[in-house]
Write a protein that holds these residues in place. Sequence first.
Motif, PDB file in Angstrom:
ATOM      1  N   PHE A 195      -9.521  -1.484   0.368  1.00  0.00           N
ATOM      2  CA  PHE A 195     -10.436  -1.860   1.443  1.00  0.00           C
ATOM      3  C   PHE A 195     -10.245  -3.333   1.810  1.00  0.00           C
ATOM      4  CE2 PHE A 195     -14.450  -3.596   2.953  1.00  0.00           C
ATOM      5  CZ  PHE A 195     -14.768  -2.718   3.971  1.00  0.00           C
ATOM      6  N   VAL A 196     -10.210  -4.203   0.820  1.00  0.00           N
ATOM      7  CA  VAL A 196     -10.020  -5.635   1.073  1.00  0.00           C
ATOM      8  C   VAL A 196      -8.638  -5.879   1.667  1.00  0.00           C
ATOM      9  CG1 VAL A 196      -9.907  -7.927   0.012  1.00  0.00           C
ATOM     10  CG2 VAL A 196     -11.618  -6.275  -0.760  1.00  0.00           C
ATOM     11  N   HIS A 197      -7.635  -5.198   1.118  1.00  0.00           N
ATOM     12  CA  HIS A 197      -6.266  -5.368   1.610  1.00  0.00           C
ATOM     13  C   HIS A 197      -6.146  -4.896   3.063  1.00  0.00           C
ATOM     14  CE1 HIS A 197      -1.999  -6.098   0.542  1.00  0.00           C
ATOM     15  NE2 HIS A 197      -1.765  -5.222   1.505  1.00  0.00           N
ATOM     16  N   SER A 198      -6.812  -3.805   3.406  1.00  0.00           N
ATOM     17  CA  SER A 198      -6.777  -3.295   4.781  1.00  0.00           C
ATOM     18  C   SER A 198      -7.425  -4.283   5.736  1.00  0.00           C
ATOM     19  CB  SER A 198      -7.492  -1.940   4.860  1.00  0.00           C
ATOM     20  OG  SER A 198      -6.871  -0.990   4.017  1.00  0.00           O
ATOM     21  N   LEU A 199      -8.490  -4.925   5.285  1.00  0.00           N
ATOM     22  CA  LEU A 199      -9.122  -5.959   6.107  1.00  0.00           C
ATOM     23  C   LEU A 199      -8.135  -7.101   6.352  1.00  0.00           C
ATOM     24  CD1 LEU A 199     -11.692  -6.928   7.500  1.00  0.00           C
ATOM     25  CD2 LEU A 199     -12.413  -7.942   5.324  1.00  0.00           C
ATOM     26  N   GLY A 200      -7.399  -7.486   5.320  1.00  0.00           N
ATOM     27  CA  GLY A 200      -6.367  -8.505   5.484  1.00  0.00           C
ATOM     28  C   GLY A 200      -5.267  -8.050   6.425  1.00  0.00           C
TER      29      GLY A 200
ATOM     30  N   PHE B 212      -4.381   5.951   1.063  1.00  0.00           N
ATOM     31  CA  PHE B 212      -3.797   6.051   2.398  1.00  0.00           C
ATOM     32  C   PHE B 212      -4.870   6.342   3.438  1.00  0.00           C
ATOM     33  CE2 PHE B 212       0.189   6.933   0.031  1.00  0.00           C
ATOM     34  CZ  PHE B 212       0.989   5.979   0.628  1.00  0.00           C
ATOM     35  N   ALA B 213      -5.822   7.206   3.084  1.00  0.00           N
ATOM     36  CA  ALA B 213      -6.906   7.532   4.009  1.00  0.00           C
ATOM     37  C   ALA B 213      -7.767   6.309   4.294  1.00  0.00           C
ATOM     38  CB  ALA B 213      -7.760   8.661   3.435  1.00  0.00           C
ATOM     39  N   VAL B 214      -8.090   5.546   3.251  1.00  0.00           N
ATOM     40  CA  VAL B 214      -8.902   4.344   3.427  1.00  0.00           C
ATOM     41  C   VAL B 214      -8.170   3.326   4.294  1.00  0.00           C
ATOM     42  CG1 VAL B 214      -9.903   2.347   2.241  1.00  0.00           C
ATOM     43  CG2 VAL B 214     -10.205   4.640   1.290  1.00  0.00           C
ATOM     44  N   ASN B 215      -6.890   3.106   4.002  1.00  0.00           N
ATOM     45  CA  ASN B 215      -6.107   2.123   4.745  1.00  0.00           C
ATOM     46  C   ASN B 215      -5.989   2.500   6.221  1.00  0.00           C
ATOM     47  OD1 ASN B 215      -2.832   1.426   5.448  1.00  0.00           O
ATOM     48  ND2 ASN B 215      -4.138  -0.256   4.811  1.00  0.00           N
ATOM     49  N   SER B 216      -5.604   3.732   6.506  1.00  0.00           N
ATOM     50  CA  SER B 216      -5.409   4.153   7.890  1.00  0.00           C
ATOM     51  C   SER B 216      -6.730   4.208   8.642  1.00  0.00           C
ATOM     52  CB  SER B 216      -4.726   5.528   7.935  1.00  0.00           C
ATOM     53  OG  SER B 216      -3.461   5.480   7.328  1.00  0.00           O
ATOM     54  N   GLY B 217      -7.749   4.780   8.006  1.00  0.00           N
ATOM     55  CA  GLY B 217      -9.034   4.891   8.669  1.00  0.00           C
ATOM     56  C   GLY B 217      -9.648   3.541   8.994  1.00  0.00           C
ATOM     57  N   PHE B 218      -9.546   2.600   8.073  1.00  0.00           N
ATOM     58  CA  PHE B 218     -10.114   1.275   8.307  1.00  0.00           C
ATOM     59  C   PHE B 218      -9.404   0.577   9.456  1.00  0.00           C
ATOM     60  CE2 PHE B 218     -10.659  -3.251   7.650  1.00  0.00           C
ATOM     61  CZ  PHE B 218     -12.011  -3.346   7.350  1.00  0.00           C
TER      62      PHE B 218
ATOM     63  N   VAL C 134      -9.327   0.410  -7.439  1.00  0.00           N
ATOM     64  CA  VAL C 134      -8.185   0.548  -6.546  1.00  0.00           C
ATOM     65  C   VAL C 134      -8.638   0.745  -5.097  1.00  0.00           C
ATOM     66  CG1 VAL C 134      -6.304   2.092  -5.885  1.00  0.00           C
ATOM     67  CG2 VAL C 134      -6.522   1.354  -8.246  1.00  0.00           C
ATOM     68  N   LEU C 135      -9.623   1.608  -4.902  1.00  0.00           N
ATOM     69  CA  LEU C 135     -10.106   1.866  -3.549  1.00  0.00           C
ATOM     70  C   LEU C 135     -10.761   0.618  -2.953  1.00  0.00           C
ATOM     71  CD1 LEU C 135     -11.535   5.485  -3.920  1.00  0.00           C
ATOM     72  CD2 LEU C 135      -9.366   4.765  -2.903  1.00  0.00           C
ATOM     73  N   ALA C 136     -11.499  -0.119  -3.775  1.00  0.00           N
ATOM     74  CA  ALA C 136     -12.094  -1.372  -3.293  1.00  0.00           C
ATOM     75  C   ALA C 136     -11.003  -2.376  -2.927  1.00  0.00           C
ATOM     76  CB  ALA C 136     -13.021  -1.947  -4.357  1.00  0.00           C
TER      77      ALA C 136
ATOM     78  N   VAL D 128       0.826  -1.209   0.000  1.00  0.00           N
ATOM     79  CA  VAL D 128       0.000   0.000   0.000  1.00  0.00           C
ATOM     80  C   VAL D 128       0.861   1.260   0.000  1.00  0.00           C
ATOM     81  CG1 VAL D 128      -1.711   1.318   1.323  1.00  0.00           C
ATOM     82  CG2 VAL D 128      -1.950  -1.153   1.085  1.00  0.00           C
ATOM     83  N   SER D 129       1.948   1.255   0.778  1.00  0.00           N
ATOM     84  CA  SER D 129       2.738   2.478   0.927  1.00  0.00           C
ATOM     85  C   SER D 129       3.705   2.724  -0.221  1.00  0.00           C
ATOM     86  CB  SER D 129       3.527   2.432   2.237  1.00  0.00           C
ATOM     87  OG  SER D 129       4.449   1.352   2.232  1.00  0.00           O
ATOM     88  N   LEU D 130       4.145   1.676  -0.924  1.00  0.00           N
ATOM     89  CA  LEU D 130       5.163   1.822  -1.963  1.00  0.00           C
ATOM     90  C   LEU D 130       4.713   1.304  -3.323  1.00  0.00           C
ATOM     91  CD1 LEU D 130       8.152   2.370  -2.800  1.00  0.00           C
ATOM     92  CD2 LEU D 130       8.650   0.013  -2.091  1.00  0.00           C
ATOM     93  N   LEU D 131       4.317   0.035  -3.368  1.00  0.00           N
ATOM     94  CA  LEU D 131       4.053  -0.617  -4.651  1.00  0.00           C
ATOM     95  C   LEU D 131       2.830  -0.046  -5.357  1.00  0.00           C
ATOM     96  CD1 LEU D 131       4.836  -2.852  -6.640  1.00  0.00           C
ATOM     97  CD2 LEU D 131       3.434  -4.436  -5.296  1.00  0.00           C
ATOM     98  N   LEU D 132       1.732   0.070  -4.644  1.00  0.00           N
ATOM     99  CA  LEU D 132       0.500   0.519  -5.283  1.00  0.00           C
ATOM    100  C   LEU D 132       0.580   1.952  -5.802  1.00  0.00           C
ATOM    101  CD1 LEU D 132      -2.299  -0.283  -6.148  1.00  0.00           C
ATOM    102  CD2 LEU D 132      -3.147   0.305  -3.863  1.00  0.00           C
ATOM    103  N   PRO D 133       1.160   2.912  -5.058  1.00  0.00           N
ATOM    104  CA  PRO D 133       1.293   4.259  -5.630  1.00  0.00           C
ATOM    105  C   PRO D 133       2.071   4.283  -6.950  1.00  0.00           C
ATOM    106  CG  PRO D 133       1.628   4.344  -3.273  1.00  0.00           C
ATOM    107  CD  PRO D 133       1.562   2.885  -3.636  1.00  0.00           C
TER     108      PRO D 133
END
Length: 419
Positions: free
Chosen positions: A323-328, A261-267, A318-320, A238-243
């Motif tokens: 969301f799934v990745h943050s759950l993982g 980043f907002a979705v990842n941190s907030g979740f 990407v945002l979806a 999330v922090s390096l590869l996806l951007p």
Amino acid sequence: MIKDSGTGWTGRIGRLAGDTGPERVLVAASFVNRVGNGLFNAASALYFTLVVGLPAVQVGAALTIAGLIGLGAGIPGGHLADRRGARTVMMAALAVQAVAMAALVLVDSWAALTAIATVDQIAAAVGGAAWGALVVRVGGDRPALFRAKLRTFVNLGVILGTVGAGLALAADTRGAYVALVLGNAASFALCGALLLLLPRYPVRAAPPQQPRWIASRDRPYLAFTALYGAMGLQYPVVSLLLPIWISGHTEAPRWTVAALFAVNSGFCVLMQTRIGSRIETPQEGGRAFRTAGLLFLVSCPMMALAAHTPVWAAAGLVLAAVFVHSLGEVWESSAGFALGFGLAPDHAQGQYQGVLGLGFGAGQALAPAILTTVVLGLGTAGWLLLAAFFAALGAAGPALARWGVRTRPQPRVAAEATG
């Protein structure tokens, strides 16, 4: 005086922050420290290159050398925490970090940056192992649940610190950058001062005739450390590869990078305690690792697919995926807490946390090279390979947990009852 019944929002915040005074102290200390980290980390590269005037290559080399040297300090630092007290060692490490961070405002050469950053990373590794041992003492019978609560406030602190760094970046003056560095130094000092409010926990005696470096002989725990370090590659996704993938391979607008980043941190802030409260035993941790691997198996192909969709769909996909990745991520971190604490003996938590920190740190050090060469180099196939890698790691979780539990020493009462 108005009293809260415990059912209102103040009651919920109080329960989230901890059930006892020591828990609330450690939550507050962790929050303060992470606000400072957020202030510094978001702007450190720009400070060294724009303000100090060092080439980016030299900055990267200095920080890499410091990180690699620091990795080796966690295990002896953790052992020291077990023998001298986790609070004492943690406070000493924070004091060293406060001084090292403040000294960065005096850096004017590559050699000075390397030396100061190395001292900081050694102290960070020692402090990280001591912190893990302290969490176990403060968390009592449910250290994994308490660690999940801590991580909630850690994420919130990083978010707030990053917002503060954004204001300094907008000002773009030397004074603003220096303020960020000194703000991080102050956070270390304040964190250490808050730890004075904790009780002096007695050192737990080791069993007689036990080897000093017990963690290095614990094969199930070493296997878990390798698994945990490898699964840790999911964080730089999330922090390096996806951007990089978004900007170079998709039609998604650039604002998507900030949104992810907002979705990842907030979740993670919202869900860490909710999910972590259900994952406390090593067996539950093993199953949680498997769940995390399956979620990454879904999220990585979604990220790859964004390169093959039109602009109107790429951003949503990407945002979806995030969301799934943050759950993982939440399931994976909760599994790590349950296994990392649950398989370690009480008298050697610091040493074991040092081993775990070494494995995780090594994985994070290798992650940028692996992700940018293998995954980006192979494109869509690289994302699919990464998804399969995470799923395979997760699938090993339940068996590893069973092995770890089976090889733990049995309580004497239980042994006598079965004899």
